[in-house]
Enzyme design. Sequence first.
Site, PDB file in Angstrom:
ATOM      1  N   ARG A 168      -1.460  18.383  14.379  1.00  0.00           N
ATOM      2  CA  ARG A 168      -2.204  19.618  14.082  1.00  0.00           C
ATOM      3  C   ARG A 168      -3.082  20.006  15.272  1.00  0.00           C
ATOM      4  O   ARG A 168      -3.227  21.178  15.595  1.00  0.00           O
ATOM      5  CB  ARG A 168      -3.055  19.442  12.822  1.00  0.00           C
ATOM      6  CG  ARG A 168      -2.192  19.250  11.577  1.00  0.00           C
ATOM      7  CD  ARG A 168      -2.968  19.420  10.317  1.00  0.00           C
ATOM      8  NE  ARG A 168      -3.492  20.777  10.183  1.00  0.00           N
ATOM      9  CZ  ARG A 168      -4.467  21.116   9.358  1.00  0.00           C
ATOM     10  NH1 ARG A 168      -5.028  20.211   8.600  1.00  0.00           N
ATOM     11  NH2 ARG A 168      -4.877  22.352   9.294  1.00  0.00           N
ATOM     12  N   HIS A 214     -15.961  22.096   6.467  1.00  0.00           N
ATOM     13  CA  HIS A 214     -14.943  21.085   6.173  1.00  0.00           C
ATOM     14  C   HIS A 214     -14.691  20.142   7.340  1.00  0.00           C
ATOM     15  O   HIS A 214     -13.637  19.512   7.412  1.00  0.00           O
ATOM     16  CB  HIS A 214     -13.647  21.782   5.724  1.00  0.00           C
ATOM     17  CG  HIS A 214     -13.806  22.502   4.417  1.00  0.00           C
ATOM     18  ND1 HIS A 214     -12.931  23.472   3.971  1.00  0.00           N
ATOM     19  CD2 HIS A 214     -14.757  22.398   3.455  1.00  0.00           C
ATOM     20  CE1 HIS A 214     -13.345  23.925   2.791  1.00  0.00           C
ATOM     21  NE2 HIS A 214     -14.446  23.291   2.465  1.00  0.00           N
ATOM     22  N   CYS A 237     -16.105   6.376  12.258  1.00  0.00           N
ATOM     23  CA  CYS A 237     -15.801   5.057  11.730  1.00  0.00           C
ATOM     24  C   CYS A 237     -16.613   4.874  10.460  1.00  0.00           C
ATOM     25  O   CYS A 237     -17.838   4.946  10.493  1.00  0.00           O
ATOM     26  CB  CYS A 237     -16.165   3.986  12.762  1.00  0.00           C
ATOM     27  SG  CYS A 237     -15.987   2.322  12.091  1.00  0.00           S
ATOM     28  N   CYS A 286     -18.832   1.270  10.750  1.00  0.00           N
ATOM     29  CA  CYS A 286     -20.108   1.126  11.485  1.00  0.00           C
ATOM     30  C   CYS A 286     -20.784   2.481  11.724  1.00  0.00           C
ATOM     31  O   CYS A 286     -21.804   2.538  12.404  1.00  0.00           O
ATOM     32  CB  CYS A 286     -19.877   0.395  12.800  1.00  0.00           C
ATOM     33  SG  CYS A 286     -18.982   1.356  14.029  1.00  0.00           S
ATOM     34  N   CYS A 300     -15.630  -1.451  16.856  1.00  0.00           N
ATOM     35  CA  CYS A 300     -15.848  -2.527  15.864  1.00  0.00           C
ATOM     36  C   CYS A 300     -14.526  -3.044  15.283  1.00  0.00           C
ATOM     37  O   CYS A 300     -14.515  -3.987  14.497  1.00  0.00           O
ATOM     38  CB  CYS A 300     -16.767  -2.037  14.740  1.00  0.00           C
ATOM     39  SG  CYS A 300     -15.943  -0.959  13.543  1.00  0.00           S
ATOM     40  N   GLY A 317     -10.463  36.127   5.487  1.00  0.00           N
ATOM     41  CA  GLY A 317      -9.307  35.228   5.452  1.00  0.00           C
ATOM     42  C   GLY A 317      -9.466  33.966   4.654  1.00  0.00           C
ATOM     43  O   GLY A 317      -9.048  32.895   5.095  1.00  0.00           O
ATOM     44  N   SER A 349      -8.869  32.331   0.609  1.00  0.00           N
ATOM     45  CA  SER A 349      -8.348  32.589  -0.731  1.00  0.00           C
ATOM     46  C   SER A 349      -9.423  32.335  -1.782  1.00  0.00           C
ATOM     47  O   SER A 349      -9.234  32.634  -2.960  1.00  0.00           O
ATOM     48  CB  SER A 349      -7.124  31.700  -1.005  1.00  0.00           C
ATOM     49  OG  SER A 349      -7.495  30.339  -0.863  1.00  0.00           O
ATOM     50  N   GLU A 382      -4.632  40.347   1.686  1.00  0.00           N
ATOM     51  CA  GLU A 382      -4.436  40.219   0.233  1.00  0.00           C
ATOM     52  C   GLU A 382      -5.793  39.923  -0.405  1.00  0.00           C
ATOM     53  O   GLU A 382      -6.112  38.764  -0.700  1.00  0.00           O
ATOM     54  CB  GLU A 382      -3.456  39.091  -0.083  1.00  0.00           C
ATOM     55  CG  GLU A 382      -2.047  39.373   0.395  1.00  0.00           C
ATOM     56  CD  GLU A 382      -1.163  38.129   0.272  1.00  0.00           C
ATOM     57  OE1 GLU A 382      -1.288  37.388  -0.719  1.00  0.00           O
ATOM     58  OE2 GLU A 382      -0.380  37.909   1.195  1.00  0.00           O
TER      59      GLU A 382
HETATM   60  P1  OAD Z   1      -5.949  29.618   2.307  1.00  0.00           P
HETATM   61  O1  OAD Z   1      -4.683  29.234   2.990  1.00  0.00           O
HETATM   62  O2  OAD Z   1      -6.163  29.151   0.919  1.00  0.00           O
HETATM   63  O3  OAD Z   1      -6.098  31.203   2.296  1.00  0.00           O
HETATM   64  C1  OAD Z   1      -5.887  31.960   3.441  1.00  0.00           C
HETATM   65  C2  OAD Z   1      -6.276  33.397   3.165  1.00  0.00           C
HETATM   66  O4  OAD Z   1      -6.156  34.114   4.377  1.00  0.00           O
HETATM   67  C3  OAD Z   1      -5.389  34.112   2.139  1.00  0.00           C
HETATM   68  O5  OAD Z   1      -6.209  34.779   1.193  1.00  0.00           O
HETATM   69  C4  OAD Z   1      -4.607  35.131   2.981  1.00  0.00           C
HETATM   70  O6  OAD Z   1      -4.342  36.342   2.262  1.00  0.00           O
HETATM   71  C5  OAD Z   1      -5.591  35.384   4.116  1.00  0.00           C
HETATM   72  N1  OAD Z   1      -4.983  35.854   5.363  1.00  0.00           N
HETATM   73  C6  OAD Z   1      -3.739  35.600   5.840  1.00  0.00           C
HETATM   74  N2  OAD Z   1      -3.572  36.181   7.051  1.00  0.00           N
HETATM   75  C7  OAD Z   1      -4.735  36.814   7.340  1.00  0.00           C
HETATM   76  C8  OAD Z   1      -5.197  37.581   8.451  1.00  0.00           C
HETATM   77  N3  OAD Z   1      -4.413  37.822   9.497  1.00  0.00           N
HETATM   78  N4  OAD Z   1      -6.452  38.072   8.414  1.00  0.00           N
HETATM   79  C9  OAD Z   1      -7.269  37.843   7.338  1.00  0.00           C
HETATM   80  N5  OAD Z   1      -6.881  37.122   6.283  1.00  0.00           N
HETATM   81  C10 OAD Z   1      -5.638  36.604   6.270  1.00  0.00           C
HETATM   82  O7  OAD Z   1      -7.141  29.146   3.278  1.00  0.00           O
HETATM   83  P2  OAD Z   1      -8.663  28.865   2.939  1.00  0.00           P
HETATM   84  O8  OAD Z   1      -9.200  29.787   1.930  1.00  0.00           O
HETATM   85  O9  OAD Z   1      -9.380  28.765   4.235  1.00  0.00           O
HETATM   86  O10 OAD Z   1      -9.679  22.602   3.229  1.00  0.00           O
HETATM   87  O11 OAD Z   1      -8.578  27.413   2.312  1.00  0.00           O
HETATM   88  C11 OAD Z   1      -9.756  26.735   1.974  1.00  0.00           C
HETATM   89  C12 OAD Z   1      -9.612  25.268   2.241  1.00  0.00           C
HETATM   90  O12 OAD Z   1      -8.449  24.787   1.565  1.00  0.00           O
HETATM   91  C13 OAD Z   1      -9.369  24.907   3.674  1.00  0.00           C
HETATM   92  O13 OAD Z   1     -10.564  24.810   4.443  1.00  0.00           O
HETATM   93  C14 OAD Z   1      -8.703  23.577   3.571  1.00  0.00           C
HETATM   94  C15 OAD Z   1      -7.761  23.837   2.424  1.00  0.00           C
HETATM   95  O14 OAD Z   1      -7.402  22.710   1.705  1.00  0.00           O
HETATM   96  C16 OAD Z   1      -9.758  21.492   3.945  1.00  0.00           C
HETATM   97  O15 OAD Z   1      -9.058  21.232   4.883  1.00  0.00           O
HETATM   98  C17 OAD Z   1     -10.817  20.598   3.451  1.00  0.00           C
END
Ligand code: OAD
Length: 295
Positions: A131, A176, A184, A187, A205, A242, A244, A270
Amino acid sequence: MQGAWCDSPAPRGIGFCGDRTACLRPASASKKQGFLYFAAWLRAYPGSSTVSRRNSLYLELTNPLKSMDRITLSQYRRILFFTGAGMSAESGVPTYRGKGGVWKEYDYEEYACQKAFDRNPEKVLRFHELRRQAVLDCLPHEGHRVIAGIPGVKVITQNIDGMHQRAGSEGVIELHGTLWRLRCDRCRTVVEDHGKSYETLKCACGAWLRPDIIWFGDMLDPVVVRKAKRSVEECDLFISIGTSGTVWPAAGFPALAREWGAYCIEINPEPSGGREYHRTIAGNAGAVLPELFIF
Ligand code: OAD
């Protein structure tokens, strides 16, 4: 033809004739008007990032149709951007949910939880290393740069990719965690690590280092959450981009901002349809942000 003088009459002052692909300026414009018009033209074409703040003001003066929807930043004293994976989508970093999302392709129980790490730390570390490599192959886009260019702005992100910082944002609150730090748990050592490959997978460690990010089932760092909440409560303009809105406590931030009196905007192709937003802009971050503000 783009770049040619335009003979069509402009509907208002020195505004566009209406043909955004062909119009450069109205034929009747004076030299000064021509300059003003050129500034507006620069601003109107995506990619014309050389436009200065003064030119943006000219656009405001010369293109009232466009300016109606734009936000005058000087009206707000504490601006906060709250971003999710969609913010980085146009840079090429996949989102988590929806088509092509990380959790569609990979099972989080195999790669993104403490149990998986305890079972096979090397496998989980290699997944996160991939990643990192994918993120380093991407670049921040114009939207990241717009945010970084707003003086005194605060950014809370759910993203772990570090794109805001690469675009020049400072003091970003990473709810996040980040791909660029390891820790770690034996420690309590924390290691910054920014390369494509990890410098080391093990702590001095002897324990395995784990990515310092929030996995499924993890608690968020209470200090980070407190800091983020305070920023949300203090802001007077809250712009969510951006996300969800499915992961808590982050999902509650827009409602918190509204409750504390901020004007709330959502930018998302969306939109969530959340009632906490005063305004929803259905569009991509990289396209909307460069057009949205009057400095
Ligand atoms: P999601 O993948 O759940 O949602 C992404 C959002 O971005 C969706 O609502 C899309 O419609 C929108 N989107 C896509 N392309 C876009 C663009 N060009 N401009 C603006 N918006 C766009 O991602 P997150 O809401 O960030 O957690 O997810 C929340 C957390 O869930 C993440 O931080 C991660 C995941 O598990 C951890 O890693 C702890």
